[in-house]
Design a protein around this motif. Sequence first.
Motif, PDB file in Angstrom:
ATOM      1  N   GLN A   2       0.766  -1.180  -0.107  1.00 14.15           N
ATOM      2  CA  GLN A   2      -0.059   0.069  -0.070  1.00 14.15           C
ATOM      3  C   GLN A   2       0.920   1.313  -0.070  1.00 14.15           C
ATOM      4  OE1 GLN A   2      -1.139  -2.711   1.658  1.00 14.15           O
ATOM      5  NE2 GLN A   2      -2.714  -3.038   0.053  1.00 14.15           N
ATOM      6  N   LEU A   3       0.673   2.132  -0.997  1.00 16.87           N
ATOM      7  CA  LEU A   3       1.250   3.176  -1.173  1.00 16.87           C
ATOM      8  C   LEU A   3       0.606   4.715  -0.542  1.00 16.87           C
ATOM      9  CD1 LEU A   3       3.712   4.819  -2.600  1.00 16.87           C
ATOM     10  CD2 LEU A   3       2.153   5.175  -4.514  1.00 16.87           C
ATOM     11  N   ALA A   4       0.973   5.296   0.426  1.00 20.79           N
ATOM     12  CA  ALA A   4       0.616   6.573   0.788  1.00 20.79           C
ATOM     13  C   ALA A   4       1.224   7.642   0.192  1.00 20.79           C
ATOM     14  CB  ALA A   4       0.488   6.424   2.342  1.00 20.79           C
ATOM     15  N   LEU A   6       0.770  12.187  -0.807  1.00 25.77           N
ATOM     16  CA  LEU A   6      -0.385  13.377  -0.288  1.00 25.77           C
ATOM     17  C   LEU A   6      -0.926  13.963  -1.549  1.00 25.77           C
ATOM     18  CD1 LEU A   6      -0.182  15.263   2.208  1.00 25.77           C
ATOM     19  CD2 LEU A   6       1.455  16.349   1.521  1.00 25.77           C
ATOM     20  N   ARG A   7      -2.080  14.122  -1.497  1.00 25.81           N
ATOM     21  CA  ARG A   7      -2.822  14.952  -2.462  1.00 25.81           C
ATOM     22  C   ARG A   7      -2.603  16.510  -2.500  1.00 25.81           C
ATOM     23  NH1 ARG A   7      -7.343  11.592  -0.764  1.00 25.81           N
ATOM     24  NH2 ARG A   7      -7.614  10.078  -2.442  1.00 25.81           N
ATOM     25  N   GLY A  10      -3.976  18.475   0.181  1.00 25.58           N
ATOM     26  CA  GLY A  10      -3.190  18.277   1.609  1.00 25.58           C
ATOM     27  C   GLY A  10      -3.825  16.961   2.304  1.00 25.58           C
ATOM     28  N   PRO A  12      -4.497  13.068   2.730  1.00 27.26           N
ATOM     29  CA  PRO A  12      -3.396  11.497   2.420  1.00 27.26           C
ATOM     30  C   PRO A  12      -4.354  10.842   1.289  1.00 27.26           C
ATOM     31  CG  PRO A  12      -4.024  11.744   4.759  1.00 27.26           C
ATOM     32  CD  PRO A  12      -4.730  12.768   3.961  1.00 27.26           C
ATOM     33  N   ALA A  13      -3.368  10.004   0.414  1.00 27.58           N
ATOM     34  CA  ALA A  13      -4.316   9.161  -0.245  1.00 27.58           C
ATOM     35  C   ALA A  13      -3.433   7.633  -0.177  1.00 27.58           C
ATOM     36  CB  ALA A  13      -3.825   9.554  -1.818  1.00 27.58           C
ATOM     37  N   ASN A  14      -4.121   6.779  -0.387  1.00 24.18           N
ATOM     38  CA  ASN A  14      -3.574   5.284  -0.034  1.00 24.18           C
ATOM     39  C   ASN A  14      -4.218   4.368  -0.988  1.00 24.18           C
ATOM     40  OD1 ASN A  14      -2.164   3.614   1.347  1.00 24.18           O
ATOM     41  ND2 ASN A  14      -3.581   3.697   3.361  1.00 24.18           N
ATOM     42  N   ARG A  15      -3.585   3.659  -1.743  1.00 20.34           N
ATOM     43  CA  ARG A  15      -3.866   2.514  -2.495  1.00 20.34           C
ATOM     44  C   ARG A  15      -2.787   1.553  -2.889  1.00 20.34           C
ATOM     45  NH1 ARG A  15      -1.211   6.773  -3.488  1.00 20.34           N
ATOM     46  NH2 ARG A  15      -2.383   7.913  -4.889  1.00 20.34           N
ATOM     47  N   THR A  16      -3.316   0.203  -3.247  1.00 22.22           N
ATOM     48  CA  THR A  16      -2.552  -0.702  -3.337  1.00 22.22           C
ATOM     49  C   THR A  16      -1.780  -0.806  -4.739  1.00 22.22           C
ATOM     50  OG1 THR A  16      -4.277  -2.173  -2.254  1.00 22.22           O
ATOM     51  CG2 THR A  16      -2.558  -3.269  -3.636  1.00 22.22           C
ATOM     52  N   LEU A  48       7.200  12.784  -1.704  1.00 24.22           N
ATOM     53  CA  LEU A  48       7.323  11.864  -0.551  1.00 24.22           C
ATOM     54  C   LEU A  48       6.173  10.785  -0.439  1.00 24.22           C
ATOM     55  CD1 LEU A  48       8.190  14.586   2.124  1.00 24.22           C
ATOM     56  CD2 LEU A  48       9.897  13.064   0.792  1.00 24.22           C
ATOM     57  N   CYS A  49       6.582   9.724   0.005  1.00 22.61           N
ATOM     58  CA  CYS A  49       5.528   8.447   0.167  1.00 22.61           C
ATOM     59  C   CYS A  49       6.040   7.595   1.460  1.00 22.61           C
ATOM     60  CB  CYS A  49       5.420   7.732  -1.054  1.00 22.61           C
ATOM     61  SG  CYS A  49       7.076   6.881  -1.441  1.00 22.61           S
ATOM     62  N   GLU A  50       4.885   6.737   1.858  1.00 19.64           N
ATOM     63  CA  GLU A  50       5.146   5.651   2.888  1.00 19.64           C
ATOM     64  C   GLU A  50       4.603   4.700   2.182  1.00 19.64           C
ATOM     65  OE1 GLU A  50       6.824   6.062   6.772  1.00 19.64           O
ATOM     66  OE2 GLU A  50       4.906   5.124   7.357  1.00 19.64           O
ATOM     67  N   VAL A  51       5.268   3.349   1.863  1.00 20.50           N
ATOM     68  CA  VAL A  51       4.744   2.264   1.745  1.00 20.50           C
ATOM     69  C   VAL A  51       4.648   1.177   2.811  1.00 20.50           C
ATOM     70  CG1 VAL A  51       5.279  -0.012   0.411  1.00 20.50           C
ATOM     71  CG2 VAL A  51       5.493   2.076  -0.765  1.00 20.50           C
TER      72      VAL A  51
ATOM     73  N   PRO B  12       3.785  11.657   4.241  1.00 15.28           N
ATOM     74  CA  PRO B  12       2.951  10.722   4.658  1.00 15.28           C
ATOM     75  C   PRO B  12       3.086   9.535   5.459  1.00 15.28           C
ATOM     76  CG  PRO B  12       3.480  10.749   2.296  1.00 15.28           C
ATOM     77  CD  PRO B  12       4.300  11.740   2.774  1.00 15.28           C
ATOM     78  N   ASN B  14       2.044   5.592   6.780  1.00 16.74           N
ATOM     79  CA  ASN B  14       1.348   4.407   6.462  1.00 16.74           C
ATOM     80  C   ASN B  14       1.310   3.286   7.277  1.00 16.74           C
ATOM     81  OD1 ASN B  14      -0.935   3.241   4.874  1.00 16.74           O
ATOM     82  ND2 ASN B  14       0.458   3.163   2.832  1.00 16.74           N
ATOM     83  N   GLU B  50      -6.819   8.324   4.986  1.00 17.98           N
ATOM     84  CA  GLU B  50      -7.291   7.321   4.001  1.00 17.98           C
ATOM     85  C   GLU B  50      -7.077   5.925   4.017  1.00 17.98           C
ATOM     86  OE1 GLU B  50      -8.675   8.484  -0.128  1.00 17.98           O
ATOM     87  OE2 GLU B  50      -6.897   7.024  -0.927  1.00 17.98           O
ATOM     88  N   CYS B  52      -6.758   1.892   2.957  1.00 19.31           N
ATOM     89  CA  CYS B  52      -6.734   1.089   1.958  1.00 19.31           C
ATOM     90  C   CYS B  52      -7.018  -0.396   2.470  1.00 19.31           C
ATOM     91  CB  CYS B  52      -5.551   1.524   1.113  1.00 19.31           C
ATOM     92  SG  CYS B  52      -5.626   0.360  -0.145  1.00 19.31           S
ATOM     93  N   GLN B  61     -10.544  -3.756  -3.794  1.00 19.27           N
ATOM     94  CA  GLN B  61     -10.086  -2.791  -3.149  1.00 19.27           C
ATOM     95  C   GLN B  61     -10.928  -1.775  -2.471  1.00 19.27           C
ATOM     96  OE1 GLN B  61      -5.871  -0.650  -3.781  1.00 19.27           O
ATOM     97  NE2 GLN B  61      -7.509   0.659  -4.994  1.00 19.27           N
ATOM     98  N   ARG B  63     -11.101   1.819  -0.903  1.00 20.70           N
ATOM     99  CA  ARG B  63     -10.329   3.122  -0.330  1.00 20.70           C
ATOM    100  C   ARG B  63     -11.347   3.968   0.551  1.00 20.70           C
ATOM    101  NH1 ARG B  63      -7.033   5.406  -5.484  1.00 20.70           N
ATOM    102  NH2 ARG B  63      -6.284   6.816  -3.817  1.00 20.70           N
TER     103      ARG B  63
END
Lengths: 172, 172
Positions: A2-4, A6-7, A10, A12-16, A48-51, B12, B14, B50, B52, B61, B63
């Motif tokens: 899962q990848l977070a 920033l939209r 402002g 957060p977004a999160n998806r596989t 930037l991201c966090e998996v 972000p 996660n 968010e 997921c 999935q 969200r």
Amino acid sequence: MQLATLRPNGSPANRTVVFRGFLDTADDLTFVTDRRSNKISEIAFNPLCEVCWYFPESREQYRFSGKMTVVGEAHPSPELASARQRAWAKMSDAGRAQFTWPHPGQPRTDLDTPLSTTTPLAGEPAVEDFCLVVINVTEVDILQLGKNRRSEFVREEGADGSVLWKETEVNP
Amino acid sequence: MQLATLRPNGSPANRTVVFRGFLDTADDLTFVTDRRSNKISEIAFNPLCEVCWYFPESREQYRFSGKMTVVGEAHPSPELASARQRAWAKMSDAGRAQFTWPHPGQPRTDLDTPLSTTTPLAGEPAVEDFCLVVINVTEVDILQLGKNRRSEFVREEGADGSVLWKETEVNP
């Protein structure tokens, strides 16, 4: 995994996303995406991201935080352009066909029209919308639920360019 | 399920959290956390999130994006305080004991010392650090990989307080 991100507004977004291996012999994670997807505009806004990657059988969680680089058709680095083409060649037929589908996330008015009518070949150049994304990981947090152990790793680069991961055991 | 939030430094975050059911009969999702965890300071800084949730067997999935409310020991709402106590009573012994562990994320110097020596009882009042978090969901994005279908749902509240979910079918 899962990848977070920033939209631009402002939030957060999160998806596989599907892990597509490490970049060469480095510690960078890769995945692929469509240039038309929201991920691309989010990365342009903030790289930037966090998996978060949870393994239910071993009950281990890996959190990777880092910075993303999008490798599209016009990327100037020959090494990254070549990595993008190799990622394309490794995709399944169904995976490659997805990049010919209509614009992801746009309203779908006609369910009877097939999403794609062509399947671009693995041996051809990657289609324009195909992007490889490289995550340069700077911190890792590993939680082992079975053992109640947790460690944080911070990437440190030596003066000679060598990479060291500094580990700290922390309370779970 | 994986929860994306925003760190006070703008990056972000996660991690995996365990779904603890809906709040009463509403559409709000709940999970529990320790008041000392980073999540709590992130929520205080920015309550948007968010979630997921990927189901590997059905290849679906979900969200969920929305706004979080932390229900700690001193929460003024009797309804939410009661929901927090019910969540506490439903936890396993091992789950309740975790809230007596040393400060999560702090360096762990001694691996030989047990993490907890006591297990607070389900029938007792929840310990101070036990928090219920309620996510008021405002948008849902459902992707069905098997069917190549994707829908977005936006929450709309009528003048009489009734909730409607407005659905739009979009390109996967």
